[in-house]
Design a protein around this motif. Structure first.
Motif, PDB file in Angstrom:
ATOM      1  N   GLY A 107       0.819  -1.213   0.000  1.00 50.84           N
ATOM      2  CA  GLY A 107       0.000   0.000   0.000  1.00 50.84           C
ATOM      3  C   GLY A 107       0.847   1.255   0.000  1.00 50.84           C
ATOM      4  O   GLY A 107       0.614   2.181  -0.793  1.00 50.84           O
ATOM      5  N   PHE A 108       1.854   1.328   0.868  1.00 43.87           N
ATOM      6  CA  PHE A 108       2.717   2.500   0.937  1.00 43.87           C
ATOM      7  C   PHE A 108       3.520   2.656  -0.356  1.00 43.87           C
ATOM      8  O   PHE A 108       3.692   3.767  -0.861  1.00 43.87           O
ATOM      9  CB  PHE A 108       3.657   2.396   2.138  1.00 43.87           C
ATOM     10  N   THR A 109       4.007   1.536  -0.888  1.00 45.76           N
ATOM     11  CA  THR A 109       4.779   1.593  -2.129  1.00 45.76           C
ATOM     12  C   THR A 109       3.933   2.111  -3.289  1.00 45.76           C
ATOM     13  O   THR A 109       4.354   2.986  -4.046  1.00 45.76           O
ATOM     14  CB  THR A 109       5.339   0.197  -2.467  1.00 45.76           C
ATOM     15  N   THR A 110       2.721   1.572  -3.407  1.00 49.24           N
ATOM     16  CA  THR A 110       1.847   1.937  -4.523  1.00 49.24           C
ATOM     17  C   THR A 110       1.320   3.354  -4.413  1.00 49.24           C
ATOM     18  O   THR A 110       1.295   4.104  -5.405  1.00 49.24           O
ATOM     19  CB  THR A 110       0.661   0.956  -4.603  1.00 49.24           C
ATOM     20  N   HIS A 111       0.910   3.746  -3.206  1.00 44.53           N
ATOM     21  CA  HIS A 111       0.146   4.984  -3.055  1.00 44.53           C
ATOM     22  C   HIS A 111       0.938   6.156  -2.459  1.00 44.53           C
ATOM     23  O   HIS A 111       0.404   7.259  -2.382  1.00 44.53           O
ATOM     24  CB  HIS A 111      -1.109   4.717  -2.221  1.00 44.53           C
ATOM     25  N   TRP A 112       2.196   5.908  -2.069  1.00 45.22           N
ATOM     26  CA  TRP A 112       3.015   7.053  -1.641  1.00 45.22           C
ATOM     27  C   TRP A 112       4.327   7.099  -2.421  1.00 45.22           C
ATOM     28  O   TRP A 112       4.661   8.128  -2.999  1.00 45.22           O
ATOM     29  CB  TRP A 112       3.298   7.013  -0.133  1.00 45.22           C
ATOM     30  N   ILE A 113       5.057   5.992  -2.459  1.00 47.77           N
ATOM     31  CA  ILE A 113       6.367   6.031  -3.116  1.00 47.77           C
ATOM     32  C   ILE A 113       6.226   6.212  -4.625  1.00 47.77           C
ATOM     33  O   ILE A 113       6.926   7.033  -5.232  1.00 47.77           O
ATOM     34  CB  ILE A 113       7.188   4.767  -2.795  1.00 47.77           C
ATOM     35  N   MET A 114       5.336   5.461  -5.248  1.00 51.57           N
ATOM     36  CA  MET A 114       5.217   5.545  -6.708  1.00 51.57           C
ATOM     37  C   MET A 114       4.857   6.954  -7.188  1.00 51.57           C
ATOM     38  O   MET A 114       5.472   7.463  -8.133  1.00 51.57           O
ATOM     39  CB  MET A 114       4.198   4.524  -7.231  1.00 51.57           C
ATOM     40  N   MET A 165       5.241   9.306  12.504  1.00 50.43           N
ATOM     41  CA  MET A 165       3.952   9.850  12.925  1.00 50.43           C
ATOM     42  C   MET A 165       3.224   8.793  13.756  1.00 50.43           C
ATOM     43  O   MET A 165       3.581   7.616  13.727  1.00 50.43           O
ATOM     44  CB  MET A 165       3.100  10.189  11.702  1.00 50.43           C
ATOM     45  N   PRO A 166       2.187   9.194  14.511  1.00 50.98           N
ATOM     46  CA  PRO A 166       1.375   8.196  15.192  1.00 50.98           C
ATOM     47  C   PRO A 166       0.534   7.410  14.193  1.00 50.98           C
ATOM     48  O   PRO A 166       0.155   7.940  13.142  1.00 50.98           O
ATOM     49  CB  PRO A 166       0.497   9.023  16.139  1.00 50.98           C
ATOM     50  N   GLU A 167       0.259   6.154  14.500  1.00 45.53           N
ATOM     51  CA  GLU A 167      -0.621   5.366  13.634  1.00 45.53           C
ATOM     52  C   GLU A 167      -2.027   5.966  13.715  1.00 45.53           C
ATOM     53  O   GLU A 167      -2.656   5.967  14.769  1.00 45.53           O
ATOM     54  CB  GLU A 167      -0.636   3.900  14.062  1.00 45.53           C
ATOM     55  N   THR A 168      -2.495   6.455  12.589  1.00 39.43           N
ATOM     56  CA  THR A 168      -3.760   7.193  12.534  1.00 39.43           C
ATOM     57  C   THR A 168      -4.627   6.631  11.417  1.00 39.43           C
ATOM     58  O   THR A 168      -4.148   6.417  10.303  1.00 39.43           O
ATOM     59  CB  THR A 168      -3.502   8.694  12.288  1.00 39.43           C
ATOM     60  N   LEU A 238     -11.070   2.092   5.061  1.00 40.45           N
ATOM     61  CA  LEU A 238     -10.331   2.546   6.232  1.00 40.45           C
ATOM     62  C   LEU A 238      -8.945   2.971   5.773  1.00 40.45           C
ATOM     63  O   LEU A 238      -8.213   2.180   5.159  1.00 40.45           O
ATOM     64  CB  LEU A 238     -10.236   1.422   7.262  1.00 40.45           C
ATOM     65  N   GLY A 239      -8.588   4.230   6.035  1.00 42.58           N
ATOM     66  CA  GLY A 239      -7.333   4.757   5.531  1.00 42.58           C
ATOM     67  C   GLY A 239      -6.272   4.904   6.602  1.00 42.58           C
ATOM     68  O   GLY A 239      -6.501   5.575   7.618  1.00 42.58           O
ATOM     69  N   TRP A 240      -5.123   4.255   6.387  1.00 38.64           N
ATOM     70  CA  TRP A 240      -3.947   4.510   7.228  1.00 38.64           C
ATOM     71  C   TRP A 240      -3.309   5.793   6.701  1.00 38.64           C
ATOM     72  O   TRP A 240      -2.914   5.876   5.535  1.00 38.64           O
ATOM     73  CB  TRP A 240      -2.962   3.349   7.164  1.00 38.64           C
ATOM     74  N   LEU A 241      -3.181   6.783   7.562  1.00 35.52           N
ATOM     75  CA  LEU A 241      -2.788   8.112   7.110  1.00 35.52           C
ATOM     76  C   LEU A 241      -1.408   8.130   6.471  1.00 35.52           C
ATOM     77  O   LEU A 241      -1.170   8.886   5.529  1.00 35.52           O
ATOM     78  CB  LEU A 241      -2.841   9.101   8.283  1.00 35.52           C
ATOM     79  N   ASN A 242      -0.485   7.313   6.959  1.00 31.58           N
ATOM     80  CA  ASN A 242       0.856   7.298   6.360  1.00 31.58           C
ATOM     81  C   ASN A 242       0.828   6.796   4.921  1.00 31.58           C
ATOM     82  O   ASN A 242       1.709   7.125   4.133  1.00 31.58           O
ATOM     83  CB  ASN A 242       1.810   6.440   7.200  1.00 31.58           C
ATOM     84  N   VAL A 243      -0.191   6.021   4.551  1.00 33.55           N
ATOM     85  CA  VAL A 243      -0.304   5.490   3.185  1.00 33.55           C
ATOM     86  C   VAL A 243      -1.053   6.452   2.277  1.00 33.55           C
ATOM     87  O   VAL A 243      -0.650   6.678   1.128  1.00 33.55           O
ATOM     88  CB  VAL A 243      -1.005   4.116   3.199  1.00 33.55           C
ATOM     89  N   ILE A 244      -2.155   7.049   2.786  1.00 32.69           N
ATOM     90  CA  ILE A 244      -3.062   7.783   1.899  1.00 32.69           C
ATOM     91  C   ILE A 244      -2.889   9.300   1.979  1.00 32.69           C
ATOM     92  O   ILE A 244      -3.649  10.036   1.344  1.00 32.69           O
ATOM     93  CB  ILE A 244      -4.530   7.387   2.180  1.00 32.69           C
TER      94      ILE A 244
END
Length: 323
Positions: A107-114, A165-168, A238-244
């Motif tokens: 998820g982080f790779t696809t939606h933040w790093i890419m 960051m805190p897990e949000t 449900l969105g993990w803030l660090n990913v989305i």
């Protein structure tokens, strides 16, 4: 150091021991090492005589490690992994490449790093990123990578940790989905997108006006697809803030409810203390952290109803108090 070298058995003994422990069988280790099972048994026997304790339980179907054997195996595995990593780094440097390996979610790779890859390449033109991708919960060792994104409280005796960051968590949807579902969102009237069958129904946490479960739902085993479904307007996820945070910043996703939840855990970049510190790893880590925090600051301004500033401040205080 000279006394240690004199106290150690031959490296052949260590190689043989590692293969036998990993294979769980002297015969399979012999096949891997291209020697006879008897030769493996003799080498292990000499190693055990040298150390003064049994390293294996000999069983009819193979071998298992004793407690001293497990201690030695963990140390040897870390050592061999470090040597392999060092040789690969030397090879990369000779080729003019700085390799940084990351253990992160799909998820982080696809939606933040890419979405950031072009910017990252401009900033670090000689860096080659390599990924160890995790589809499910962010767990697992980081001994074979430079950095692992994990939800942990802080550093420990074997790991360094750099706070992000805190897990949000918050419910998210596309603007188009929100427009098509005018009025207050209710879990019984929404299509909810879940991560897996093991994930509990989280709808009541954000839609307390109803105690019933969602009627419509979609379930995926990969969080990258969960977020992609939300981007395509298929429902509320449900969105993990660090990913989305990137998609929230660019208004491709919006909060489906003004409520958010923190778990008490903290998103951090974890690094094994057994690995040598490399400046390029620190630079890439700090760049990613700064960009994530920059995204979240913009999201906090776009959606003051979420109260993100207070959440981030409280998380930073918690981490500081533990360190």
């Amino acid at each position: 150091m000279r006394k240690i070298r004199l106290a150690l058995p031959s490296m052949n003994g260590f190689f043989t021991f590692e293969a036998a422990a990993r294979c769980g069988s002297f015969a399979r280790a012999a096949g891997e090492l291209n020697v006879t099972p008897a030769a493996v048994s003799r080498m292990i026997g000499r190693l055990e005589d040298h150390i003064g304790t049994a390293l294996f339980n000999r069983l009819p179907g193979g071998v298992t490690l004793t407690e001293p054997g497990l201690i030695l195996y963990e140390a040897i595995s870390r050592g061999f992994s470090g040597i392999e990593h060092a040789l690969r780094e030397i090879e990369d440097r000779n080729a003019g490449v700085d390799t940084v390996t990351l253990s992160v979610s799909t998820g982080f790779t696809t939606h933040w790093i890419m979405p950031r890859m072009a910017e990252l390449k401009r900033t670090f033109p000689t860096v080659e990123l390599r990924f160890e991708l995790i589809m499910s919960a962010l767990t697992g060792p980081v001994t074979d990578v430079d950095l692992g994104m994990r939800f942990v409280n802080g550093p420990d005796e074997r790991h360094e940790a750099a706070y992000i960051m805190p897990e949000t968590l918050l419910p998210i949807c596309s603007p188009g989905y929100s427009e098509a579902h005018r009025g207050p969102m209710k879990s019984t009237e929404e299509t909810l997108i879940f991560l897996s069958e093991a994930q509990p129904d989280w709808s009541h946490l954000f839609f307390p006006e109803t105690s019933q479960s969602a009627i419509n739902s979609m379930i995926f085993s990969d969080y990258a697809i969960v977020v992609q479904a939300a981007l395509l307007g298929q429902g509320v996820a449900l969105g993990w803030l660090n990913v989305i945070c990137h998609w929230l910043r660019n208004k491709m996703l919006i909060p489906a409810s003004p409520r958010l939840m923190t778990t008490g855990r903290h998103c951090q970049f974890v690094r094994s203390r057994d690995k040598a510190t490399r400046a390029i790893v620190t630079e890439v880590r700090d760049w990613i952290i700064a960009r994530i925090q920059e995204d979240i600051a913009v999201v906090a301004d776009l959606h003051p109803e979420l109260g993100l500033d207070a959440v981030l401040e409280q998380g930073a205080r918690q981490v500081t108090s533990r360190s």
